[in-house]
Design an enzyme around this catalytic site. Structure first.
Site, PDB file in Angstrom:
ATOM      1  N   HIS A  16       0.847  -1.207   0.000  1.00 52.36           N
ATOM      2  CA  HIS A  16       0.000   0.000   0.000  1.00 52.36           C
ATOM      3  C   HIS A  16       0.878   1.251   0.000  1.00 52.36           C
ATOM      4  O   HIS A  16       0.623   2.196  -0.751  1.00 52.36           O
ATOM      5  CB  HIS A  16      -0.874   0.065   1.259  1.00 52.36           C
ATOM      6  N   LYS A  40     -16.999  -6.896   7.187  1.00 53.57           N
ATOM      7  CA  LYS A  40     -15.626  -7.430   7.190  1.00 53.57           C
ATOM      8  C   LYS A  40     -15.124  -7.518   8.624  1.00 53.57           C
ATOM      9  O   LYS A  40     -15.250  -6.563   9.384  1.00 53.57           O
ATOM     10  CB  LYS A  40     -14.700  -6.538   6.364  1.00 53.57           C
ATOM     11  N   ARG A  89      -2.379  -6.457  -8.152  1.00 49.86           N
ATOM     12  CA  ARG A  89      -1.281  -7.386  -7.882  1.00 49.86           C
ATOM     13  C   ARG A  89      -1.294  -8.522  -8.896  1.00 49.86           C
ATOM     14  O   ARG A  89      -0.516  -8.559  -9.817  1.00 49.86           O
ATOM     15  CB  ARG A  89      -1.404  -7.948  -6.457  1.00 49.86           C
TER      16      ARG A  89
HETATM   17  P1  ADP Z   1      -9.782  -3.913  -0.133  1.00 49.44           P
HETATM   18  O1  ADP Z   1     -10.460  -4.647   0.982  1.00 49.44           O
HETATM   19  O2  ADP Z   1     -10.573  -2.768  -0.664  1.00 49.44           O
HETATM   20  O3  ADP Z   1      -9.203  -4.777  -1.220  1.00 49.44           O
HETATM   21  P2  ADP Z   1      -7.071  -3.521   0.782  1.00 49.44           P
HETATM   22  O4  ADP Z   1      -6.648  -2.690   1.938  1.00 49.44           O
HETATM   23  O5  ADP Z   1      -6.799  -4.981   0.863  1.00 49.44           O
HETATM   24  O6  ADP Z   1      -8.594  -3.171   0.614  1.00 49.44           O
HETATM   25  O7  ADP Z   1      -6.405  -2.976  -0.544  1.00 49.44           O
HETATM   26  C1  ADP Z   1      -6.630  -1.667  -0.997  1.00 49.44           C
HETATM   27  C2  ADP Z   1      -6.086  -1.528  -2.410  1.00 49.44           C
HETATM   28  O8  ADP Z   1      -4.676  -1.713  -2.397  1.00 49.44           O
HETATM   29  C3  ADP Z   1      -6.629  -2.536  -3.399  1.00 49.44           C
HETATM   30  O9  ADP Z   1      -6.752  -1.924  -4.661  1.00 49.44           O
HETATM   31  C4  ADP Z   1      -5.562  -3.609  -3.443  1.00 49.44           C
HETATM   32  O10 ADP Z   1      -5.547  -4.297  -4.678  1.00 49.44           O
HETATM   33  C5  ADP Z   1      -4.323  -2.741  -3.286  1.00 49.44           C
HETATM   34  N1  ADP Z   1      -3.199  -3.498  -2.726  1.00 49.44           N
HETATM   35  C6  ADP Z   1      -3.217  -4.324  -1.680  1.00 49.44           C
HETATM   36  N2  ADP Z   1      -1.990  -4.864  -1.457  1.00 49.44           N
HETATM   37  C7  ADP Z   1      -1.180  -4.345  -2.407  1.00 49.44           C
HETATM   38  C8  ADP Z   1       0.202  -4.524  -2.752  1.00 49.44           C
HETATM   39  N3  ADP Z   1       0.984  -5.371  -2.085  1.00 49.44           N
HETATM   40  N4  ADP Z   1       0.693  -3.819  -3.795  1.00 49.44           N
HETATM   41  C9  ADP Z   1      -0.113  -2.992  -4.497  1.00 49.44           C
HETATM   42  N5  ADP Z   1      -1.422  -2.794  -4.253  1.00 49.44           N
HETATM   43  C10 ADP Z   1      -1.953  -3.463  -3.224  1.00 49.44           C
END
Ligand code: ADP
Length: 161
Positions: A16, A40, A89
């Protein structure tokens, strides 16, 4: 232009952070939005997630953290933002992101969704995976910022009582 990067951030990972650092420079303002989803089962409360994000992002002056319950697109419209940023990803992310982007396009045609590829070093990192590793006593360095490592250790030692 104002960008909004929505997600659960339970907790923020280096994946992130990489997306946020790369995108911060492309917008006048980038808002990292904790999307509150009652269904969630989160490890960290919204307030804890917000604090971890604020600590981690303190060096980025045009990045703000906010919380929203309900449709992200409503928030985006209300603050007159132009772009929703999401990270990609693996191929499996694509279908879900495409559906959401199309749905949001229908609701707010003036807003664009920008999908940003994860950096190859971080594409395997997920909040869920990080929690699993923490729960089993695995190595967290290289996956989450140090404040998050500490928060995970504190949280899990509390939870195990
Ligand atoms: P959600 O529950 O909305 O998927 P997340 O917090 O898991 O929320 O992810 C938020 C965003 O960040 C999503 O678009 C996800 O694909 C992206 N994301 C999560 N992990 C990574 C990573 N390692 N690299 C790039 N983007 C990521």
């Amino acid at each position: 232009m104002i960008g909004v990067y929505p997600g659960s951030f339970d907790p923020i990972t280096l994946g992130h952070l990489d997306i946020i650092e790369r995108m911060a420079g492309k917008f006048e303002k980038l808002i990292v939005l904790i999307a509150k989803a009652p269904d969630k089962n989160a490890l960290f409360s919204t307030e804890e997630r917000k604090q971890l994000l604020q600590q981690t992002l303190a060096h980025l002056k045009n990045v703000e953290v906010d919380v929203h319950q309900g449709l992200t697109i409503e928030y985006v419209r209300r603050i007159n933002a132009n772009v929703i940023v999401r990270g990609l990803r693996i191929v499996a992310d694509f279908e879900h992101e495409m559906t959401m982007a199309n749905m949001n396009k229908k609701l707010a045609p003036e807003v664009e969704t920008l999908l940003v590829f994860a950096r190859p070093d971080y594409f395997f990192i997920s909040s869920r995976g990080v929690k699993e590793i923490a729960l089993n006593g695995g190595q967290l360095s290289g996956l989450v910022p140090s404040n998050v490592q500490q928060a995970l250790l504190n949280k899990l030692s509390i939870k195990s009582f």
